[in-house]
Design a protein around this motif. Structure first.
Motif: not given
Length: 221
Positions: A22, A200, A209
């Motif tokens: 990320t 996530s 992102v």
């Protein structure tokens, strides 16, 4: 007119939570310096192991730390730490370092010797024309940059994180790493007060992102 202030993005989280991937993509999207502090602790661990300085030998460890000289080399948009002018190799990702890094990272003096160096990456970003930096680790939003423009904490289900590590071909006990990092007395792994918590587990990397980028973008001119 003066230069625009640097933006600081702090990303914390446990092992295999998606911090590195990320952070790198955010660095590319916004022209930020990417700083992986986990690699710093791995490099120190590998160097102290190479010198035969065990984490449990406090006198030897305290004697060795002042002799470690840190500098920075850019590799693309990423800051690479040098110790005594030398970059680390692939050994910082091997099993021996995996097994020891949390123990060295729990030593207060080890964390203290890196504190100023980590904060100094803002000047590296400024000198090289970046719009700011995105720093990933385990105490960035709580200790290194508690006043960062953005503080995120990434987490995922332990089974999913173990699967990610296996997909990378790495044998890393994420649950044990988290236990050690969360229970240390100095700068433990915590969700910083006021940080944005992002799960996530069921998100793709691109979705994570995009979620963070949507918050960051309005801050940039």
């Amino acid at each position: 007119m003066g230069s625009s202030p640097l933006i600081i993005v702090a990303i914390d989280g446990g092992a295999a939570s998606g911090k590195s991937s990320t952070s790198r993509l955010l660095a590319d999207r916004f022209n930020l310096l990417h700083v992986d502090t986990g690699s710093f602790y791995r490099h120190i661990t590998a160097e102290l192991l190479r010198r035969g300085v065990p984490h449990a030998d406090r006198p030897a460890l305290l004697a060795a730390l002042p002799g470690l000289k840190f500098s920075t080399r850019l590799e693309g948009r990423s800051a690479r730490m040098l110790v005594d002018g030398q970059a680390a190799g692939d050994e910082i990702r091997d099993q021996r370092v995996n097994d020891h890094v949390s123990h060295y990272a729990a030593v207060p003096e080890v964390r203290q010797v890196l504190l100023g160096y980590q904060r100094g990456q803002t000047e590296v970003a400024r000198q090289h024309g970046f719009r700011g930096l995105v720093m990933e680790g385990r105490d960035i939003g709580s200790v290194i940059f508690p006043d960062a423009d953005f503080r995120f904490f990434l987490h995922a289900d332990p089974a999913e994180r173990a699967k990610r590590r296996a997909a990378e071909g790495r044998q890393d006990s994420v649950a044990e790493r988290d236990r050690l990092d969360s229970s240390r007395k100095t700068s433990p792994l915590v969700v910083p007060a006021g940080a944005i918590d992002v799960d996530s587990t069921f998100l793709t990397l691109e979705q994570v992102v995009d979620k963070l980028a949507a918050l960051i973008a309005p801050k940039l001119p």
